[in-house]
Write a protein that holds these residues in place. Sequence first.
Motif, PDB file in Angstrom:
ATOM      1  N   LYS A 232       0.823  -1.200   0.000  1.00  0.00           N
ATOM      2  CA  LYS A 232       0.000   0.000   0.000  1.00  0.00           C
ATOM      3  C   LYS A 232       0.860   1.254   0.000  1.00  0.00           C
ATOM      4  O   LYS A 232       2.004   1.237   0.441  1.00  0.00           O
ATOM      5  N   ALA A 233       0.280   2.344  -0.489  1.00  0.00           N
ATOM      6  CA  ALA A 233       0.938   3.649  -0.445  1.00  0.00           C
ATOM      7  C   ALA A 233      -0.137   4.714  -0.361  1.00  0.00           C
ATOM      8  O   ALA A 233      -1.276   4.509  -0.816  1.00  0.00           O
ATOM      9  N   VAL A 234       0.199   5.826   0.236  1.00  0.00           N
ATOM     10  CA  VAL A 234      -0.656   7.013   0.188  1.00  0.00           C
ATOM     11  C   VAL A 234       0.204   8.177  -0.284  1.00  0.00           C
ATOM     12  O   VAL A 234       1.407   8.230   0.005  1.00  0.00           O
ATOM     13  N   CYS A 235      -0.403   9.080  -1.021  1.00  0.00           N
ATOM     14  CA  CYS A 235       0.301  10.255  -1.519  1.00  0.00           C
ATOM     15  C   CYS A 235      -0.519  11.500  -1.225  1.00  0.00           C
ATOM     16  O   CYS A 235      -1.753  11.457  -1.206  1.00  0.00           O
ATOM     17  N   ALA A 236       0.177  12.592  -1.011  1.00  0.00           N
ATOM     18  CA  ALA A 236      -0.470  13.888  -0.833  1.00  0.00           C
ATOM     19  C   ALA A 236       0.166  14.889  -1.777  1.00  0.00           C
ATOM     20  O   ALA A 236       1.366  14.801  -2.094  1.00  0.00           O
ATOM     21  N   ALA A 237      -0.630  15.835  -2.232  1.00  0.00           N
ATOM     22  CA  ALA A 237      -0.162  16.899  -3.122  1.00  0.00           C
ATOM     23  C   ALA A 237      -1.011  18.131  -2.837  1.00  0.00           C
ATOM     24  O   ALA A 237      -1.880  18.119  -1.964  1.00  0.00           O
ATOM     25  N   ARG A 238      -0.745  19.195  -3.588  1.00  0.00           N
ATOM     26  CA  ARG A 238      -1.547  20.410  -3.453  1.00  0.00           C
ATOM     27  C   ARG A 238      -2.564  20.450  -4.596  1.00  0.00           C
ATOM     28  O   ARG A 238      -2.218  20.260  -5.755  1.00  0.00           O
ATOM     29  N   SER A 239      -3.823  20.657  -4.257  1.00  0.00           N
ATOM     30  CA  SER A 239      -4.875  20.731  -5.275  1.00  0.00           C
ATOM     31  C   SER A 239      -4.852  22.093  -5.963  1.00  0.00           C
ATOM     32  O   SER A 239      -4.158  23.024  -5.530  1.00  0.00           O
ATOM     33  N   LEU A 240      -5.646  22.233  -7.005  1.00  0.00           N
ATOM     34  CA  LEU A 240      -5.733  23.506  -7.712  1.00  0.00           C
ATOM     35  C   LEU A 240      -6.358  24.598  -6.849  1.00  0.00           C
ATOM     36  O   LEU A 240      -6.205  25.785  -7.139  1.00  0.00           O
ATOM     37  N   THR A 241      -7.051  24.199  -5.779  1.00  0.00           N
ATOM     38  CA  THR A 241      -7.633  25.176  -4.860  1.00  0.00           C
ATOM     39  C   THR A 241      -6.783  25.323  -3.593  1.00  0.00           C
ATOM     40  O   THR A 241      -7.250  25.837  -2.582  1.00  0.00           O
ATOM     41  N   ASN A 242      -5.529  24.825  -3.659  1.00  0.00           N
ATOM     42  CA  ASN A 242      -4.563  24.976  -2.564  1.00  0.00           C
ATOM     43  C   ASN A 242      -4.998  24.283  -1.270  1.00  0.00           C
ATOM     44  O   ASN A 242      -4.790  24.789  -0.172  1.00  0.00           O
ATOM     45  N   THR A 243      -5.593  23.099  -1.411  1.00  0.00           N
ATOM     46  CA  THR A 243      -5.898  22.247  -0.278  1.00  0.00           C
ATOM     47  C   THR A 243      -5.065  20.973  -0.390  1.00  0.00           C
ATOM     48  O   THR A 243      -4.430  20.719  -1.420  1.00  0.00           O
ATOM     49  N   PHE A 244      -5.054  20.175   0.663  1.00  0.00           N
ATOM     50  CA  PHE A 244      -4.464  18.845   0.563  1.00  0.00           C
ATOM     51  C   PHE A 244      -5.272  18.011  -0.427  1.00  0.00           C
ATOM     52  O   PHE A 244      -6.499  17.874  -0.290  1.00  0.00           O
ATOM     53  N   ALA A 245      -4.599  17.444  -1.423  1.00  0.00           N
ATOM     54  CA  ALA A 245      -5.184  16.414  -2.273  1.00  0.00           C
ATOM     55  C   ALA A 245      -4.534  15.093  -1.857  1.00  0.00           C
ATOM     56  O   ALA A 245      -3.309  15.015  -1.764  1.00  0.00           O
ATOM     57  N   VAL A 246      -5.327  14.076  -1.581  1.00  0.00           N
ATOM     58  CA  VAL A 246      -4.791  12.816  -1.062  1.00  0.00           C
ATOM     59  C   VAL A 246      -5.287  11.656  -1.909  1.00  0.00           C
ATOM     60  O   VAL A 246      -6.358  11.709  -2.510  1.00  0.00           O
TER      61      VAL A 246
END
Length: 338
Positions: A43-57
């Motif tokens: 398993k893996a989880v990833c996080a990034a920044r969304s286009l609305t500057n929130t956590f995208a997971v």
Amino acid sequence: MALGAVLSLTLASSAGAAWTGQLSQGTSNIIGNESCASPAAGKAVCAARSLTNTFAVNKYATGAWSGWSTLAGVITSAPSCASDGTGVVICAARDASSALFYTRYDGTAWSTPAKVGGQLASAPSCASFSAGHVLCVARSLTGGLTASAFNGTTWSAFSAVAATTISDPGCAGDGKGGVICTVNTTTGAVLATRFNGTAWSGVINLGGVATTAPTCTYLGLTGQVACLARGSNSALYVNRFNGGTFALAGWSGWGGLGGQGSSKVSCANTGAGLLVCGVFALTDSALWVDSFNGTTWSGWGKVGGTGIGDPSCTSTAAGKALCALVSVNNRGFSSVGP
């Protein structure tokens, strides 16, 4: 780090042959860099920044991604994710007030993001230093380092390391109750320091001329980490801390890995003394990988894709790494190998 042969990435194309093709992480757009960690085998989880500057997971299991979902709050940096060794992953970023902001993945769901505090001048770098404990470190407003530790329930008061830095830190747990962090100075030389679980060591000058922020990865051997950075000739270099007393004598010195990188390197520990590292190539912006078997490096081999920013690699099983990238169309993709 300005010295050493510059080897073409095309010389070792077979090194990437065993990797899977690019697997889509979903149709949502993300900005900047992903950060990935593995809460459990497979398993893996990833996080990034969304286009609305929130956590995208996003979650990966049984060879597929859940797709991106967003969490509340605003972040102003790329996230950094770290597994705490108990099936939990902490992902943290800088928020709109420059404070540390985090979410916790408990193996099933993500917590509502919450503010820790502090004043960060860069994205954080998070790493586990013992089971259930994660340290997040960032550049401070005064140019040093600022850090807070999470014990599974609460965050500590922020501690500080006095230094003159110009880059995000690159931190890794050392398997000995500590976290080793590296960072660039104004001359490009790399500084290293160690958090022992309660306090910081002095700062060591590792020298070199780094042109990306260094990244560090636990080697799977007690007390040992490997730190990689791009040199002034765009080739990649590695410096290994071999454990023992935290002093310059414990470091191997910078050794050349060749290649021509356009990004920071991201590595995954895939077994005792084993690493898989990924970087975007200067020549084609594709993901290229190099593996360390405890003694030698395989040489850079092309996996593919076209990435922007930096890749993120994490181990999902013994001998296997998952490397994720953000493509030029702001979509996320991943490959697993070798």
